[in-house]
Scaffold this motif. Structure first.
Motif, PDB file in Angstrom:
ATOM      1  N   ILE A 131       0.855  -1.177   0.000  1.00  0.00           N
ATOM      2  CA  ILE A 131       0.000   0.000   0.000  1.00  0.00           C
ATOM      3  C   ILE A 131       0.899   1.239   0.000  1.00  0.00           C
ATOM      4  O   ILE A 131       1.831   1.341   0.789  1.00  0.00           O
ATOM      5  N   LYS A 132       0.618   2.175  -0.917  1.00  0.00           N
ATOM      6  CA  LYS A 132       1.472   3.359  -1.097  1.00  0.00           C
ATOM      7  C   LYS A 132       2.928   2.958  -1.322  1.00  0.00           C
ATOM      8  O   LYS A 132       3.864   3.548  -0.784  1.00  0.00           O
ATOM      9  N   GLY A 133       3.081   1.937  -2.141  1.00  0.00           N
ATOM     10  CA  GLY A 133       4.399   1.379  -2.394  1.00  0.00           C
ATOM     11  C   GLY A 133       5.372   2.341  -3.032  1.00  0.00           C
ATOM     12  O   GLY A 133       6.583   2.220  -2.834  1.00  0.00           O
ATOM     13  N   ASP A 134       4.862   3.320  -3.804  1.00  0.00           N
ATOM     14  CA  ASP A 134       5.775   4.260  -4.464  1.00  0.00           C
ATOM     15  C   ASP A 134       6.494   5.155  -3.464  1.00  0.00           C
ATOM     16  O   ASP A 134       7.496   5.788  -3.805  1.00  0.00           O
ATOM     17  N   ALA A 135       6.009   5.222  -2.227  1.00  0.00           N
ATOM     18  CA  ALA A 135       6.690   5.988  -1.183  1.00  0.00           C
ATOM     19  C   ALA A 135       7.484   5.083  -0.236  1.00  0.00           C
ATOM     20  O   ALA A 135       8.201   5.576   0.626  1.00  0.00           O
TER      21      ALA A 135
END
Length: 256
Positions: free
Chosen positions: A182-186
């Motif tokens: 979840i919210k892997g790009d961060a």
């Protein structure tokens, strides 16, 4: 004794907190020297914080490498929400010794910084793949399925196939081991790199499309439903890039 200008130049090149010159600068009573020293320590602290965040965003890659995976691909997409244009996905395999410390969620970066990092990723990455799903395919399959198709196309474009995938809140129907964050790009530098590549590719495409379809302000809104975009729709109708399954396009098509 160094002039204040020389102190500033020296500190700009200083690479160690153990540098003996720093002791001399601390003892220097000149206000200008103390100001430069404060700036130096602030820069150092900022770099250290950035480095720690960089290490934190590598924890998933490090964990997977301890399990024996060596070609870990970060996967992300851009363009699920716009009214027009394709959805673009990218797959990026970074080396274990990646040095691009500013990698972060593309939405958190300025356009200039994204472009700089895009070039850095191209230089360092072991592999980069890009997959695209057209507006027609989005209408045919729905945006969620089209996103998965674009991601699979991106993976297929990699010169070296990955042995593990890191994805941003997605799962793909592939036999390759994968982890969804979840919210892997961060949270992951690999996913962050993929988000930057996908964003730069898609934005470039939309700016080119703006030349062919000048009424919708695509070069600024990238296909999202901004005021200027909606005004263009009202005055000129839809174009080939518009997603006919998205409102208000869908209603416009139904009305004829």
């Amino acid at each position: 004794m160094k002039t204040i200008k020389e102190v500033k130049e020296y500190l700009a090149q200083c690479t160690s907190l153990d540098d003996p010159e720093l002791i001399l600068f601390k003892e220097d009573q000149r206000k200008g020297v103390q100001q430069e020293l404060q700036r130096f320590y602030k820069r150092w602290q900022k770099r250290e914080e950035q480095h720690q965040k960089f290490l934190e965003r590598q924890k998933y890659e490090r964990s997977l490498r301890t399990q024996g995976y060596t070609k870990i691909a970060g996967i992300d997409e851009v363009g699920r929400g716009p009214l027009a244009g394709p959805v673009v996905a990218a797959a990026v395999i970074l080396p274990e010794d990646c040095t691009i410390e500013e990698l972060n969620d593309s939405k958190q970066l300025s356009e200039k910084k994204r472009e700089e990092l895009f070039l850095a990723i191209q230089k360092e990455a072991i592999g980069i793949g890009v997959g695209i799903c057209s507006p027609e395919e989005i209408d045919e399959y729905n945006i969620y399925e089209a996103t998965k198709i674009a991601m699979q196309r991106a993976i297929a474009q990699l010169k070296e196939q990955p042995d593990c995938l890191l994805l941003d809140a997605m799962e793909l129907p592939l036999e390759i081991p994968q982890q969804s964050l979840i919210k892997g790009d961060a949270k992951s530098i690999s996913i962050a790199a993929a988000s930057i590549v996908a964003k730069c590719i898609r934005d470039g495409q939309m700016k080119e499309y703006a030349k062919e379809y000048p009424y919708y302000d695509f070069e600024h809104n990238m296909g999202y439903g901004t005021k200027n975009h909606l005004k263009g729709l009202e005055n000129h109708g839809i174009c080939d890039l518009h997603r006919k399954s998205f409102e208000p396009i869908k209603s416009m098509v139904e009305k004829g």
